[in-house]
Design an enzyme around this catalytic site. Structure first.
Site, mmCIF file in Angstrom:
data_model
loop_
_atom_site.group_PDB
_atom_site.id
_atom_site.type_symbol
_atom_site.label_atom_id
_atom_site.label_comp_id
_atom_site.label_asym_id
_atom_site.label_seq_id
_atom_site.Cartn_x
_atom_site.Cartn_y
_atom_site.Cartn_z
ATOM 1 C CB THR A 167 -0.856 -0.042 1.277
ATOM 2 O OG1 THR A 167 -1.824 -1.065 1.100
ATOM 3 C CG2 THR A 167 -1.556 1.258 1.589
ATOM 4 N NE ARG A 195 -10.030 -6.152 3.237
ATOM 5 C CZ ARG A 195 -8.926 -5.400 3.309
ATOM 6 N NH1 ARG A 195 -8.543 -4.667 2.290
ATOM 7 N NH2 ARG A 195 -8.214 -5.372 4.401
#
Ligand code: ASP
Length: 310
Positions: A167, A195
């Site tokens: 990330t 999700r």
């Protein structure tokens, strides 16, 4: 007060052969963000520029290079937040766009909402003329290989993604003392369709408030959400802790309370900054006063600093 841009390229375990490209990726993103500040741009402009660069870099799990969900598709989450007004914008489970962080900024600037999701986010992007890209242009061979490996019987996607996350995020302080944060991710490897992780959730994937500072987080999203990690760190700063001590307190709480590992980058409005993590590694870089600091491993002696040309 010293303007600064700090970026991260994700908490986890970075395989040796990817260490150099991770480091060079975060260093050039920090430089790009800092150049925006030097050109008179705001902290918000700087974090969006830095994160855009990292989204465009296939080495990281955001934009091009995102991990795949269980069906083999890319669904991305991103957030931005402006510490001056507490304005924020986010997108979740968005598909077919190259730069979710820029779409998150448009949600902040052009709507009265804080988050748009999935098809609604795509419709909004289309209405504003944000180009749609083919999903294949976001998928790397590496992402496909990891997805395939995790479909094998006996594979444990949660284990293997704690191994390799990526990330991206940035925090900055500009010359007016305004702070901002941005975070963007493809999420967790082989996640369920639909999700949504911590990244687009205000207070979890990021938070920015001129009265305390700004934080961008990375790590196991479900754990980060349980402790609202970004807001928790700023709470400690409101209680008088430094950026570094508050980051360590937040990460230690997440570890002891929910067994969660992760990493954070934090700034206060004076330009004090920290890059801290409880995972094995996190690639990070910080640009301030014509010096670039960067690192990948825990420990002071693993931090490198180089002077940048004026
Ligand atoms: N926090 C991200 C998520 O759970 C993953 C990461 O930081 O690598 O979606």
């Amino acid at each position: 007060m010293l303007p600064v841009v700090v970026v991260h390229g994700g908490a986890g375990h970075i395989p040796k052969e990817r260490a150099e490209s991770s480091t060079s990726g975060v260093c050039s993103a920090a430089r790009a963000g800092y150049a925006v500040l030097q050109g008179g741009g705001s902290s918000m402009d700087a974090v969006v520029e830095a994160v855009t660069q990292l989204e465009n870099n296939p080495r990281f799990n955001a934009g091009c290079g995102s991990v795949l969900n269980v069906k083999g598709d890319v669904e991305m989450d991103a957030i931005v937040m402006d510490g001056k007004s507490l304005a924020s914008g986010a997108v979740s489970a968005v598909r077919n766009i190259a730069n979710p962080v820029q779409l998150a900024r448009l949600v902040m600037d052009k709507t009265s909402h804080a988050c748009l999701t999935a098809e609604g986010a795509s419709q909004f992007a289309r209405a504003l003329g944000v180009p749609e890209v083919n999903q294949d242009s976001l998928i790397t061979e590496y992402a496909r290989m990891r997805w395939r490996n995790n479909l094998q019987p006996g594979a444990n996607p949660v284990e293997s993604q704690m191994g390799k996350m990526g990330t991206v995020g940035a925090v900055a302080v500009d010359s007016e003392g305004n702070v901002a944060c941005a975070t963007s991710t493809g999420g967790m490897l082989n996640k369920m369709e639909g999700r949504v992780g911590d990244t687009p959730c205000i207070g979890s994937g990021g938070y920015a408030d001129n009265q305390s500072g700004a934080v961008s987080t990375t790590g196991h999203g479900e754990a980060i959400m349980k402790v609202t990690l970004a807001r928790l760190i700023l709470f400690h700063m409101e209680q008088g802790q430094s950026a570094e001590a508050a980051s360590d307190l937040g990460l230690a709480y997440m570890r002891s309370r929910v067994e969660g590992l992760g990493g954070v980058i934090t700034v206060d409005p004076q330009g004090q900054w920290a890059a801290r993590f409880s995972s094995a590694q996190m690639s990070w870089a910080a640009a301030q006063s014509h010096t670039l600091h960067y690192g990948l491993y825990t420990g002071e002696h693993f931090t490198q600093s180089i002077q940048e040309p004026h």
